[in-house]
Design a protein around this motif. Structure first.
Motif, PDB file in Angstrom:
ATOM      1  N   THR A   7      94.567  16.643 133.027  1.00 54.33           N
ATOM      2  CA  THR A   7      95.130  17.713 132.346  1.00 54.33           C
ATOM      3  C   THR A   7      94.844  18.946 132.949  1.00 54.33           C
ATOM      4  O   THR A   7      94.003  19.233 133.670  1.00 54.33           O
ATOM      5  N   GLN A   8      95.699  20.170 132.768  1.00 57.18           N
ATOM      6  CA  GLN A   8      95.490  21.218 133.236  1.00 57.18           C
ATOM      7  C   GLN A   8      95.382  22.339 131.923  1.00 57.18           C
ATOM      8  O   GLN A   8      95.626  21.988 130.949  1.00 57.18           O
ATOM      9  N   GLN A   9      95.046  23.684 132.461  1.00 57.64           N
ATOM     10  CA  GLN A   9      94.629  24.653 131.324  1.00 57.64           C
ATOM     11  C   GLN A   9      96.087  25.082 130.958  1.00 57.64           C
ATOM     12  O   GLN A   9      97.005  25.343 131.787  1.00 57.64           O
ATOM     13  N   VAL A  10      96.107  25.292 129.591  1.00 60.64           N
ATOM     14  CA  VAL A  10      97.414  25.710 129.023  1.00 60.64           C
ATOM     15  C   VAL A  10      97.589  27.142 129.214  1.00 60.64           C
ATOM     16  O   VAL A  10      96.636  27.871 129.161  1.00 60.64           O
ATOM     17  N   SER A  44     102.550  28.008 122.897  1.00 57.72           N
ATOM     18  CA  SER A  44     103.587  27.112 123.289  1.00 57.72           C
ATOM     19  C   SER A  44     103.111  25.851 122.607  1.00 57.72           C
ATOM     20  O   SER A  44     103.970  24.958 122.315  1.00 57.72           O
ATOM     21  N   VAL A  45     102.106  25.393 122.530  1.00 63.86           N
ATOM     22  CA  VAL A  45     101.472  24.347 121.971  1.00 63.86           C
ATOM     23  C   VAL A  45     101.767  24.062 120.567  1.00 63.86           C
ATOM     24  O   VAL A  45     102.446  23.211 120.056  1.00 63.86           O
ATOM     25  N   THR A  79     104.219  20.406 130.708  1.00 65.14           N
ATOM     26  CA  THR A  79     102.977  20.108 131.115  1.00 65.14           C
ATOM     27  C   THR A  79     102.118  19.370 129.815  1.00 65.14           C
ATOM     28  O   THR A  79     101.247  18.464 130.023  1.00 65.14           O
ATOM     29  N   LEU A  80     102.409  19.679 128.476  1.00 62.38           N
ATOM     30  CA  LEU A  80     101.751  19.336 127.381  1.00 62.38           C
ATOM     31  C   LEU A  80     102.210  17.801 127.130  1.00 62.38           C
ATOM     32  O   LEU A  80     101.620  16.931 126.800  1.00 62.38           O
ATOM     33  N   LEU A  81     103.545  17.474 127.797  1.00 64.94           N
ATOM     34  CA  LEU A  81     104.328  16.234 127.542  1.00 64.94           C
ATOM     35  C   LEU A  81     103.078  15.124 127.836  1.00 64.94           C
ATOM     36  O   LEU A  81     103.131  13.945 127.286  1.00 64.94           O
ATOM     37  N   ASP A  82     102.430  15.298 129.268  1.00 64.69           N
ATOM     38  CA  ASP A  82     101.656  14.307 129.553  1.00 64.69           C
ATOM     39  C   ASP A  82     100.462  14.010 128.669  1.00 64.69           C
ATOM     40  O   ASP A  82      99.963  12.938 128.170  1.00 64.69           O
ATOM     41  N   ASP A  83      99.960  15.182 127.955  1.00 65.54           N
ATOM     42  CA  ASP A  83      98.656  15.016 127.240  1.00 65.54           C
ATOM     43  C   ASP A  83      99.279  14.418 125.906  1.00 65.54           C
ATOM     44  O   ASP A  83      98.622  13.590 125.362  1.00 65.54           O
ATOM     45  N   PHE A  84     100.333  14.861 125.393  1.00 62.61           N
ATOM     46  CA  PHE A  84     100.829  14.281 124.045  1.00 62.61           C
ATOM     47  C   PHE A  84     101.050  12.886 124.151  1.00 62.61           C
ATOM     48  O   PHE A  84     100.917  12.165 123.140  1.00 62.61           O
ATOM     49  N   LEU A 139     101.584  11.129 120.692  1.00 59.92           N
ATOM     50  CA  LEU A 139     102.283  11.985 120.063  1.00 59.92           C
ATOM     51  C   LEU A 139     103.697  11.923 120.428  1.00 59.92           C
ATOM     52  O   LEU A 139     104.834  11.993 119.715  1.00 59.92           O
ATOM     53  N   VAL A 140     104.111  11.577 121.921  1.00 55.11           N
ATOM     54  CA  VAL A 140     105.211  11.015 122.498  1.00 55.11           C
ATOM     55  C   VAL A 140     105.126   9.914 123.239  1.00 55.11           C
ATOM     56  O   VAL A 140     104.165   9.536 123.661  1.00 55.11           O
TER      57      VAL A 140
END
Length: 109
Positions: free
Chosen positions: A1-4, A9-10, A37-42, A47-48
């Motif tokens: 994960t990367q820093q937001v 946006s989250v 970027t969040l899609l990978d974490d979600f 969540l997805v």
């Protein structure tokens, strides 16, 4: 994960997802860099789902859709309908709401 880069946006993405139908395809084309970027974490959090990592199409899961409000769209609509039905002023009625199984008194008798 990367820093937001943009924490807002989250939240924006979570609120957008709560109006999606679980399992329906959504395009990542309109998402900003942080949201992409969040899609990978979600996906890791359930969540997805996606057909392949980096895909422009993602599918919100029931958890992803319901995470903000905790109810499905159908449950929200049913709750709103019940609230309207239970509101005695909505039908023009006056006085206390009726009690199930109890006949109302007739003041004219």
């Amino acid at each position: 994960t990367q820093q937001v880069e943009r924490p807002e946006s989250v939240l924006q993405m979570l609120f957008k997802m709560c109006f999606c139908k679980p399992g329906s395809p959504c395009s990542a084309a309109s998402l900003d860099r942080t949201q992409r970027t969040l899609l990978d974490d979600f996906e890791l959090f359930g969540l997805v789902s996606r057909d392949s990592s980096g895909s422009d199409i993602f599918y919100p899961t029931s958890l992803g859709v319901n995470i903000v409000f905790g109810q499905s769209r159908e449950e929200k609509m049913a709750a709103a309908a019940r609230a309207i039905d239970m509101d005695p002023t909505a039908s023009g009625a006056t006085g206390p709401p009726p009690v199930l199984g109890v006949k109302p008194e007739n003041p004219d008798q």
